[in-house]
Design a protein around this motif. Structure first.
Motif, PDB file in Angstrom:
ATOM      1  N   ALA A   7       0.833  -1.208   0.000  1.00 48.23           N
ATOM      2  CA  ALA A   7       0.000   0.000   0.000  1.00 48.23           C
ATOM      3  C   ALA A   7       0.868   1.258   0.000  1.00 48.23           C
ATOM      4  O   ALA A   7       0.546   2.242  -0.675  1.00 48.23           O
ATOM      5  N   THR A   8       1.967   1.233   0.742  1.00 48.09           N
ATOM      6  CA  THR A   8       2.872   2.380   0.776  1.00 48.09           C
ATOM      7  C   THR A   8       3.488   2.638  -0.591  1.00 48.09           C
ATOM      8  O   THR A   8       3.527   3.772  -1.062  1.00 48.09           O
ATOM      9  N   LEU A   9       3.961   1.578  -1.235  1.00 47.17           N
ATOM     10  CA  LEU A   9       4.559   1.753  -2.558  1.00 47.17           C
ATOM     11  C   LEU A   9       3.538   2.215  -3.588  1.00 47.17           C
ATOM     12  O   LEU A   9       3.839   3.061  -4.438  1.00 47.17           O
ATOM     13  N   ASN A  10       2.329   1.688  -3.531  1.00 49.88           N
ATOM     14  CA  ASN A  10       1.289   2.147  -4.453  1.00 49.88           C
ATOM     15  C   ASN A  10       0.921   3.594  -4.180  1.00 49.88           C
ATOM     16  O   ASN A  10       0.672   4.360  -5.110  1.00 49.88           O
ATOM     17  N   GLN A  12       2.910   5.807  -3.039  1.00 49.44           N
ATOM     18  CA  GLN A  12       4.030   6.621  -3.505  1.00 49.44           C
ATOM     19  C   GLN A  12       4.062   6.726  -5.030  1.00 49.44           C
ATOM     20  O   GLN A  12       4.829   7.495  -5.580  1.00 49.44           O
ATOM     21  N   GLY A  13       3.226   5.949  -5.697  1.00 56.95           N
ATOM     22  CA  GLY A  13       3.240   5.939  -7.152  1.00 56.95           C
ATOM     23  C   GLY A  13       4.373   5.093  -7.697  1.00 56.95           C
ATOM     24  O   GLY A  13       4.916   5.385  -8.762  1.00 56.95           O
ATOM     25  N   ARG A  14       4.739   4.036  -6.968  1.00 57.38           N
ATOM     26  CA  ARG A  14       5.845   3.165  -7.381  1.00 57.38           C
ATOM     27  C   ARG A  14       5.363   1.723  -7.527  1.00 57.38           C
ATOM     28  O   ARG A  14       5.870   0.819  -6.863  1.00 57.38           O
ATOM     29  N   PRO A  15       4.415   1.459  -8.402  1.00 59.69           N
ATOM     30  CA  PRO A  15       3.918   0.086  -8.526  1.00 59.69           C
ATOM     31  C   PRO A  15       4.908  -0.870  -9.189  1.00 59.69           C
ATOM     32  O   PRO A  15       4.777  -2.081  -9.049  1.00 59.69           O
ATOM     33  N   LEU A  16       5.900  -0.357  -9.895  1.00 57.60           N
ATOM     34  CA  LEU A  16       6.864  -1.255 -10.550  1.00 57.60           C
ATOM     35  C   LEU A  16       7.697  -2.028  -9.530  1.00 57.60           C
ATOM     36  O   LEU A  16       8.128  -3.149  -9.816  1.00 57.60           O
ATOM     37  N   SER A  17       7.925  -1.457  -8.364  1.00 60.09           N
ATOM     38  CA  SER A  17       8.641  -2.192  -7.316  1.00 60.09           C
ATOM     39  C   SER A  17       7.839  -3.405  -6.869  1.00 60.09           C
ATOM     40  O   SER A  17       8.397  -4.477  -6.635  1.00 60.09           O
ATOM     41  N   VAL A  18       6.528  -3.245  -6.774  1.00 54.34           N
ATOM     42  CA  VAL A  18       5.654  -4.350  -6.391  1.00 54.34           C
ATOM     43  C   VAL A  18       5.635  -5.411  -7.487  1.00 54.34           C
ATOM     44  O   VAL A  18       5.715  -6.614  -7.204  1.00 54.34           O
ATOM     45  N   VAL A  19       5.574  -4.972  -8.733  1.00 53.31           N
ATOM     46  CA  VAL A  19       5.574  -5.913  -9.856  1.00 53.31           C
ATOM     47  C   VAL A  19       6.873  -6.716  -9.876  1.00 53.31           C
ATOM     48  O   VAL A  19       6.859  -7.943 -10.041  1.00 53.31           O
ATOM     49  N   PHE A  20       7.999  -6.051  -9.701  1.00 56.94           N
ATOM     50  CA  PHE A  20       9.291  -6.740  -9.686  1.00 56.94           C
ATOM     51  C   PHE A  20       9.355  -7.755  -8.548  1.00 56.94           C
ATOM     52  O   PHE A  20       9.826  -8.879  -8.741  1.00 56.94           O
ATOM     53  N   PHE A  68       9.369  -4.857   1.237  1.00 56.71           N
ATOM     54  CA  PHE A  68       9.738  -4.130   2.447  1.00 56.71           C
ATOM     55  C   PHE A  68      11.043  -3.359   2.256  1.00 56.71           C
ATOM     56  O   PHE A  68      11.167  -2.216   2.699  1.00 56.71           O
ATOM     57  N   ILE A  69      12.010  -3.953   1.563  1.00 55.44           N
ATOM     58  CA  ILE A  69      13.266  -3.259   1.289  1.00 55.44           C
ATOM     59  C   ILE A  69      13.020  -2.041   0.407  1.00 55.44           C
ATOM     60  O   ILE A  69      13.623  -0.980   0.619  1.00 55.44           O
ATOM     61  N   ALA A  70      12.124  -2.151  -0.554  1.00 56.97           N
ATOM     62  CA  ALA A  70      11.797  -1.004  -1.418  1.00 56.97           C
ATOM     63  C   ALA A  70      11.208   0.141  -0.604  1.00 56.97           C
ATOM     64  O   ALA A  70      11.507   1.309  -0.862  1.00 56.97           O
ATOM     65  N   VAL A  71      10.384  -0.184   0.392  1.00 58.28           N
ATOM     66  CA  VAL A  71       9.826   0.874   1.251  1.00 58.28           C
ATOM     67  C   VAL A  71      10.921   1.502   2.101  1.00 58.28           C
ATOM     68  O   VAL A  71      10.987   2.721   2.253  1.00 58.28           O
ATOM     69  N   TRP A  76      12.035   9.688   1.029  1.00 55.54           N
ATOM     70  CA  TRP A  76      10.824  10.347   1.507  1.00 55.54           C
ATOM     71  C   TRP A  76      10.778  11.839   1.208  1.00 55.54           C
ATOM     72  O   TRP A  76       9.723  12.353   0.805  1.00 55.54           O
ATOM     73  N   PRO A  77      11.861  12.605   1.370  1.00 51.25           N
ATOM     74  CA  PRO A  77      11.777  14.036   1.022  1.00 51.25           C
ATOM     75  C   PRO A  77      11.444  14.264  -0.461  1.00 51.25           C
ATOM     76  O   PRO A  77      10.636  15.129  -0.791  1.00 51.25           O
ATOM     77  N   ALA A  78      12.054  13.487  -1.352  1.00 45.46           N
ATOM     78  CA  ALA A  78      11.752  13.652  -2.781  1.00 45.46           C
ATOM     79  C   ALA A  78      10.315  13.236  -3.086  1.00 45.46           C
ATOM     80  O   ALA A  78       9.640  13.884  -3.893  1.00 45.46           O
ATOM     81  N   LEU A  79       9.832  12.180  -2.449  1.00 52.02           N
ATOM     82  CA  LEU A  79       8.446  11.753  -2.661  1.00 52.02           C
ATOM     83  C   LEU A  79       7.465  12.796  -2.133  1.00 52.02           C
ATOM     84  O   LEU A  79       6.413  13.026  -2.729  1.00 52.02           O
TER      85      LEU A  79
END
Length: 113
Positions: A7-10, A12-20, A68-71, A76-79
């Motif tokens: 949920a955190t990655l989604n 953040q707009g980073r769904p490719l990390s979840v896909v990988f 979890f490692i991706a999170v 966080w400042p850039a996001l």
């Protein structure tokens, strides 16, 4: 940990990390580990389904760990800056499209309060 990380990655707009992570753990490691544990090593007292189950556990453990490692590695400042720039007030962006400001349709005047 898994669902919160996804949920955190989604968010953040980073769904490719979840896909990988899913491709690595659920689609590559799970079937391979299940096959090796159940057919090749004949682990688990000769009950093949236990080997398949342990393969699933191994694959989804890898998936959860990668997510979890991706999170943890999130910048966080850039996001936060990216989120602020995406959500500027309407006066800076331009007119609302299709009532994006939450107003009601007022007939000929368009959207408003």
């Amino acid at each position: 940990i898994f669902y919160g990380s996804v949920a955190t990655l989604n968010g953040q707009g980073r769904p490719l990390s979840v896909v990988f992570a899913f491709l690595s753990g659920a689609f590559f490691i799970s079937p391979a580990a299940g096959y090796v544990l159940s057919d090749r090593l004949r682990c688990c007292a000769g009950v093949p389904l236990r080997g398949v189950w342990l393969g699933l556990v191994a694959g989804y453990s890898v998936t959860s760990t990668l997510v979890f490692i991706a999170v943890l590695r999130s910048d966080w400042p850039a996001l936060a800056r990216a989120a602020i720039s995406r959500n500027r007030p309407a006066a800076e962006v331009g007119p609302a499209v299709c009532g994006a400001q939450g107003g009601r349709w007022n007939g000929e005047r368009g959207f408003g309060e």
